[in-house]
Structures are given as C-alpha cells and as structure tokens.
Design a protein around this motif. Structure first.
Motif, short mmCIF file in Angstrom:
data_model
loop_
_atom_site.label_atom_id
_atom_site.label_comp_id
_atom_site.label_asym_id
_atom_site.label_seq_id
_atom_site.Cartn_x
_atom_site.Cartn_y
_atom_site.Cartn_z
N GLY A 1 5.37 16.55 7.45
CA GLY A 1 4.27 15.96 6.71
C GLY A 1 4.58 15.64 5.27
O GLY A 1 3.67 15.46 4.45
N LEU A 2 5.88 15.53 4.94
CA LEU A 2 6.26 15.25 3.56
C LEU A 2 6.06 13.79 3.18
O LEU A 2 6.19 13.43 2.01
CB LEU A 2 7.72 15.66 3.32
CG LEU A 2 8.00 17.17 3.38
CD1 LEU A 2 9.49 17.45 3.22
CD2 LEU A 2 7.21 17.89 2.29
N GLY A 3 5.77 12.95 4.14
CA GLY A 3 5.52 11.55 3.82
C GLY A 3 5.83 10.62 4.98
O GLY A 3 6.17 11.05 6.09
N LEU B 1 10.20 2.90 -3.01
CA LEU B 1 8.98 3.67 -2.78
C LEU B 1 9.01 5.05 -3.42
O LEU B 1 10.07 5.69 -3.53
CB LEU B 1 8.77 3.81 -1.27
CG LEU B 1 8.52 2.48 -0.57
CD1 LEU B 1 8.57 2.64 0.93
CD2 LEU B 1 7.19 1.90 -1.00
N PRO B 2 7.85 5.54 -3.84
CA PRO B 2 7.76 6.88 -4.42
C PRO B 2 7.92 7.94 -3.34
O PRO B 2 7.57 7.72 -2.18
CB PRO B 2 6.36 6.91 -5.03
CG PRO B 2 5.58 5.97 -4.15
CD PRO B 2 6.53 4.88 -3.77
N ASP C 1 0.82 -1.21 0.00
CA ASP C 1 0.00 0.00 0.00
C ASP C 1 0.86 1.26 0.00
O ASP C 1 0.39 2.34 -0.39
CB ASP C 1 -0.92 0.02 1.23
CG ASP C 1 -1.95 -1.09 1.21
OD1 ASP C 1 -2.20 -1.64 0.12
OD2 ASP C 1 -2.51 -1.39 2.29
N LEU C 2 2.12 1.14 0.44
CA LEU C 2 3.01 2.30 0.46
C LEU C 2 3.28 2.84 -0.94
O LEU C 2 3.66 4.00 -1.10
CB LEU C 2 4.34 1.94 1.14
CG LEU C 2 4.25 1.55 2.62
CD1 LEU C 2 5.62 1.08 3.12
CD2 LEU C 2 3.74 2.71 3.46
N GLN D 1 3.13 8.88 -0.35
CA GLN D 1 4.39 9.59 -0.43
C GLN D 1 5.28 9.11 0.71
O GLN D 1 4.83 9.04 1.85
CB GLN D 1 4.19 11.11 -0.32
CG GLN D 1 3.50 11.72 -1.53
CD GLN D 1 4.37 11.63 -2.77
OE1 GLN D 1 5.60 11.70 -2.70
NE2 GLN D 1 3.74 11.48 -3.93
N CYS D 2 6.53 8.75 0.39
CA CYS D 2 7.48 8.31 1.41
C CYS D 2 8.72 9.18 1.34
O CYS D 2 9.12 9.64 0.27
CB CYS D 2 7.85 6.84 1.20
SG CYS D 2 6.44 5.72 1.39
#
Length: 319
Positions: free
Chosen positions: A235-237, A216-217, A183-184, A188-189
């Motif tokens: 909160g960037l990921g 991961l994206p 699901d990741l 955004q990670c």
C-alpha cells in the motif's frame, strides 16, 4: 607440461575439492594430477592451492586463475564445437543473466524443457535487476528488456513487454481513483530507479494521440522487481509493472488496474551476447529456446517476425 591439460586438472581439483577425487573423475593416477598441479604452480610462480593431509582449498590467486581457466577451456571447447558434429549436441557450462521477475516467472518454470532438449549443458542462471558486464563477469549471454544503446554486443529481439498501472484496493479506497495521468501527481507512486545510473524512470501514457510523460512523487524508489511489487502490495503507492508479473495479483484482487484507457510504451526484450560467443553452440541453442519460449507466451510474443540480429550493449527495465 601440457598447459591445457594442466588447466583441466586444476579445474577438476578445485571442483572436486581434492586430488584423489579429481584423479578418479579424470581416470588419471593421483601422482600425475599432483605433478601437473606442481608444474603449473612452478611455471606461474604462484601457489594455487593450500594443501593439508585432509583438505585442499584454493588460494586467492588460485581462485582468480580458476575463473580464467574456465573461460579458456570453454573457448577451446566452443572452437571445437563450431567445427564438429558436437554442435548438434552442445555441452558445457553456460552462464546466463536475466532480470529477477522474468527469471522466476518465465524462464525457471520452463527449464525442464530446456534440459530435456540439451541434457549436457550445465546452466548457471544469475537473476538480478542490475546490468551486468558480460565480458568482465564472464557471462555468456543475458536476457534484457529495454532499448538498445550501442554496438558492443550482439543482440536478438525475442519478445516485447507491456505494462499495467495498478494499486491495491485499500490504497484506492483511501486516496481515490485517478482519471488522468496528471492526477498521479496528487498521489503517492512507487518509483523504480536504475541500478546502473541511479536515475528514477519517468512514467509515460498515450491515448488517442495525446501523450503524457511524468516524473511522479513517491516516498520510496526501488531497483528490484520483487521489492517493487511488494511495495505496491504493502500500500505504499501506485505502481507500473510488466503485465505478466502483476496479472495474477489483479485476478485474485490484490491489485486494481488504473487508467485502463491509456497505454504505456511497450519495451522490447533482447538476448545479448559478446561477439566472441557468436559461434558458440550452447549460446545459439539457448537463444533459440528463449525466442521460442517467448513466442508462445501471450504476454510477450512479438507482433511479427523479429528483425535480424542487431548490435547492442547494456540496457535495463523492471521486468
């Protein structure tokens, strides 16, 4: 001219910033100090110091020679220590490198205990997430997390790292809670990349024999631990970080853990040092102190006694 004495005098002059203070520190006549420096410059055919009536400064050649002198004099002291009773009370300059997070959160807070035990050691602690070249940069030993690569250095395993996947409550309220590592891929990670190679590290997860490893994206990738955590807090990921670094932020609600029924591969922590530091008393006591420190840390202690020293070289991970 006694070359070693001249080197010692030169180092003292640079450290003291002048001939008078150096002469006082070494309890030598100022004329003797001046003569030794002049003899050294004559023998080397190089100007080591700029002199004025009020100030002494080191030249470019002098700065390079100063670093070499420090290493040579340190090696001489260590050779003497290894054959004398001073091994019981090690002294001198000790240059150590450690990852940013591990340094600020674990090593530095514990240093009062180290200096109480070894008051004659002058510690220079470099903190960065890049992999330093110990020999080239004159570093005595380094604390590193990750897998060993080859056999150019001596390594002792002193601890282990566990990782937590987490994000801010605000991020999860906006984008939802992942139920499976796959699901990741729809999230955004915040990625972490190697300062040495530029490679972005994959994330891994294991549960009941199922293993998932994903690239991961993400809008951003970083190579500094503090900046990495700051990106997550902004909160960037979603981030994946060492337990001991994010645990306080989980407790105070700034981060929420994800995928709690999955585990990520733990990574070992080693202290590594060049082979010529093997008999150094100050390196030996520092390694023993770090091993004891981590053995008392609930988030990093080894599950059992560490294996004998191995040979290794540089490796890295965000800790």
């Amino acid at each position: 001219m006694n070359k070693l004495q001249a080197m010692e005098v030169f180092v003292q002059v640079v450290d003291a910033g002048g001939f008078t203070r150096a002469a006082e520190n070494m309890q030598l006549p100022k004329a003797t100090v001046s003569t030794l420096i002049l003899s050294l410059e004559t023998a080397l055919s190089v100007k080591l110091l700029h002199r004025t009536t009020r100030h002494v400064s080191v030249t470019a050649d002098g700065a390079a020679y100063y670093e070499r002198c420090l290493r040579i004099l340190s090696d001489v002291r260590e050779a003497e220590e290894s054959l004398s009773r001073t091994r019981l009370s090690p002294s001198g300059r000790l240059r150590v490198d450690a990852p940013t997070g591990l340094s600020s959160d674990v090593l530095v807070p514990a240093l009062p205990d180290f200096f109480q035990r070894y008051p004659d050691i002058q510690l220079e602690l470099g903190s960065s997430d890049r992999t330093v070249d110990l020999v080239e940069e004159g570093v005595d030993c380094a604390v590193r997390g990750g897998q060993l690569v080859d056999s150019s250095l001596i390594a002792r395993r002193v601890g282990i790292l566990h990782f937590t996947t987490c994000a801010t409550p605000e991020y999860l309220a906006r984008f939802g809670m992942p139920a499976h590592p796959n699901d990741l891929l729809r999230h955004q990670c915040v990625n972490y990349f190697s300062a040495r190679t530029g490679k972005i590290f994959d994330w891994d997860f294991t549960r009941d024999g199922e293993r998932v490893q994903v690239a991961l994206p993400g809008m951003i990738a970083l190579n500094d631990t503090n900046s990495y955590i700051a990106a997550g807090l902004a909160g960037l990921g979603i981030i994946q970080m060492s337990n001991f670094l994010v645990e306080p932020m989980i407790k105070d609600g700034r981060f929420t853990t994800l995928l709690d029924d999955w585990t990520s591969d733990p990574l070992p922590i080693h202290v590594v040092y060049p082979q010529n530091r093997h008999l150094s008393a100050k390196v030996r006591v520092f390694v023993e102190w770090v091993a004891e420190l981590f053995s008392n840390h609930p988030g990093m202690r080894l599950p059992k006694a560490p294996p004998p020293a191995a040979r290794a070289t540089s490796f890295e991970v965000a800790i």
